[in-house]
Enzyme design. Structure first.
Site, PDB file in Angstrom:
ATOM      1  CD  GLU A 190      -3.122  -1.104   2.072  1.00  0.00           C
ATOM      2  OE1 GLU A 190      -2.911  -0.569   3.179  1.00  0.00           O
ATOM      3  OE2 GLU A 190      -4.227  -1.584   1.742  1.00  0.00           O
ATOM      4  CD  GLU A 288      -3.988  -5.590   1.890  1.00  0.00           C
ATOM      5  OE1 GLU A 288      -4.843  -4.945   2.532  1.00  0.00           O
ATOM      6  OE2 GLU A 288      -2.774  -5.507   2.106  1.00  0.00           O
TER       7      GLU A 288
END
Ligand code: CA
Length: 509
Positions: A190, A288
């Site tokens: 991320e 995710e």
């Protein structure tokens, strides 16, 4: 999901088979799995579409005494359970040094290199590849945190480039030596706002490059992924892909998180991915996602999705049930599969096994407090909560204040006792389709009785003069082999002639 064990019965219907054998089209006559959840089949553009799961916390849970069971309640290796249910890829996060000076773990699974080696080798034992998700930090790296590992804290960008190359190359070799089948590597997690403590976009790409070069040197067949978040910020996501191209970062997979309570619509996700796929020819992937199967908490630590948090919104299209959880997974896979030119590579579910270490369900008063305190001890000792108190050493403002248990125990594919939920079938059922209905076995025409007209109806199907709906397909597959053949008509004839049949014809199935 195997069907009720009846498949093992020996077929002994030679009496009628010889009179009726002619070729049938399996494609038109294949029967969807009968299941307690319903999943519509996806026609995957990419035959190796990744149906993956992140289970990074699982070793710490096992160390704390948690066991996982298949749907029948039998304790099994969780990696076998996942593989049996169609999961074909495992993702694992790696933190450089998630321990304080006294050796106490920060929690979040204490996800160090040793745990990645164990997870990778156990996944490989059941035929699953491994995505190694390097955070290049000692604890959680996400859009709000990209803190350098302690050992890298005072390094220049140039020194971090060298450290990243060496750490990546050496770690991958160790994971491989442990027996893992590494298929993909993430250069950061991320990395929307930075990586390894570097937040200037004039420098960030240099670290992406160092990580990528290390992966290429390790094994040129392994895919390199870069992972961002917030696909709802469409123009920002496009900017990232432009940036990677301008800076000539060598990568294969443009990955995003997709949590439906934050990240916009699936149509938008597909559009963002199409831009990257069409413009730069890159693969795209959801690294995710997750969804709650219940709004209840089972460990005493509040959940990300609960009755008062993240439970409403335009993009929460599914019930908070196992069926709804399966529906979300199927929908996200479908959105990625819809990316142009087979550039949708797959989907990873995030922490699908992060269950409670002790069930608080139904407890109140001192019984609740006692269970909660017992859970706290395990979270501290084994690092199986999202953070331990020791994480204050590295992350004083967040983990140091709010450390505790699992915030996603209600988004796992296992209940509070570790028993697999039926929603786990989605990883297999997207390939086959499934139906959740009860039929009268042998009643092919659906009139409520098993008669000779049902035999005729099957013969018409085989002659391709009629098409069956799911209910008819299910009721006609009397020998339960997931395909309608002449043997099904034969078995119904045996039943009608009272010759005897091995199958439960004329009963509800
Ligand atoms: Ca919880």
């Amino acid at each position: 999901m195997k069907r009720k064990g009846i498949l093992s019965l020996i077929i002994s219907a030679a009496l009628f088979i010889s009179a009726f054998t002619f070729p049938v089209s399996a494609a038109n006559n294949s029967v969807p799995y009968k299941d307690s959840i319903t999943v519509e089949k996806i026609d995957f553009q990419n035959p190796g579409f990744i149906r993956g799961m992140d289970v990074s916390s699982v070793i710490s849970l096992e160390n704390a005494g948690v066991t996982f069971k298949n749907e029948a309640g039998e304790t099994e290796d969780i990696f076998k359970i996942l593989s049996d249910n169609g999961v074909n890829y495992i993702r694992v996060r790696v933190w450089n040094d998630p321990y304080d000076a006294d050796g106490y773990g920060y929690g979040g699974g204490n996800s160090d290199l040793d745990k990645a080696k164990t997870i990778g080798s156990r996944a490989a034992a059941y035929g699953m590849k491994l995505l190694v998700d390097f955070h290049y930090s000692d604890f959680w790296a996400d859009p709000s945190k990209q803190k350098a590992p302690k050992a890298w804290e005072n390094m220049t960008v140039s020194q971090k480039q060298t450290a990243m190359y060496n750490y990546t190359f050496n770690s991958l070799n160790e994971i491989k030596a442990a027996g893992a089948d590494i298929g993909m590597v993430q250069i950061g997690n991320e990395t929307t706002s930075g990586i390894a403590g570097v937040t200037d976009f004039n420098d960030i790409y240099k670290l992406f490059k160092s990580g990528s070069q290390a992966v290429r040197a390790f094994d040129s067949s392994v895919l390199v992924a870069i992972h961002f978040t917030d696909p709802e910020n469409t123009s920002t996501m496009k900017w990232y892909s432009d940036y990677l191209n301008q800076k000539q970062v060598d990568y294969d997979v443009f990955a995003s998180s997709y949590y439906p309570y934050w990240h916009g619509s699936l149509e938008n996700l597909t559009n963002v991915f199409n831009y990257v796929a069409d413009t730069y020819g890159k693969y795209t992937m959801v690294a995710e996602t997750s969804y709650a199967y219940t709004l209840d908490d089972t460990d005493g630590h509040g959940n990300t999705v609960s009755a008062w948090n993240n439970n409403t919104g335009d993009n929460l299209l599914w019930d908070f049930t196992p069926q709804g959880q399966a529906d979300e997974v199927r929908a996200v896979m479908n959105a990625v599969n819809n990316v142009n030119n087979a550039k949708g590579l797959g989907v990873f579910y995030w922490e699908g096994a992060w269950i409670t270490v002790g069930d608080i369900t139904g407890k109140s008063g001192s019984a609740w407090t006692n269970q909660y305190n017992a859970n706290k001890l395990l979270w501290e000792q084994y690092g199986c909560g999202w953070a331990s108190s020791y994480a204050a050493d590295f992350d004083p403002d967040d983990a140091g204040q709010y450390y505790g248990g699992s915030a996603v125990d209600n988004q796992a594919f296992f209940d509070a006792n570790g028993v697999a939920l039926p929603s786990l079938h989605v990883f297999k059922n997207v390939c086959t389709g499934s139906v959740n209905m009860t039929v009268l076995l042998g009643d092919s025409d659906g009139d409520g009785n098993v008669t000779i007209s049902d035999v005729t109806e099957i013969q018409r199907l085989l002659a391709e003069t009629v098409v069956f709906d799911d209910s008819q397909l299910l009721s006609s597959d009397v020998d339960l082999d997931c395909e309608i053949t002449i043997n099904d008509a034969t078995e119904i004839q045996r039943f009608l002639a009272e010759y005897g049949t091995d199958y439960p014809i004329n009963s509800n199935y």
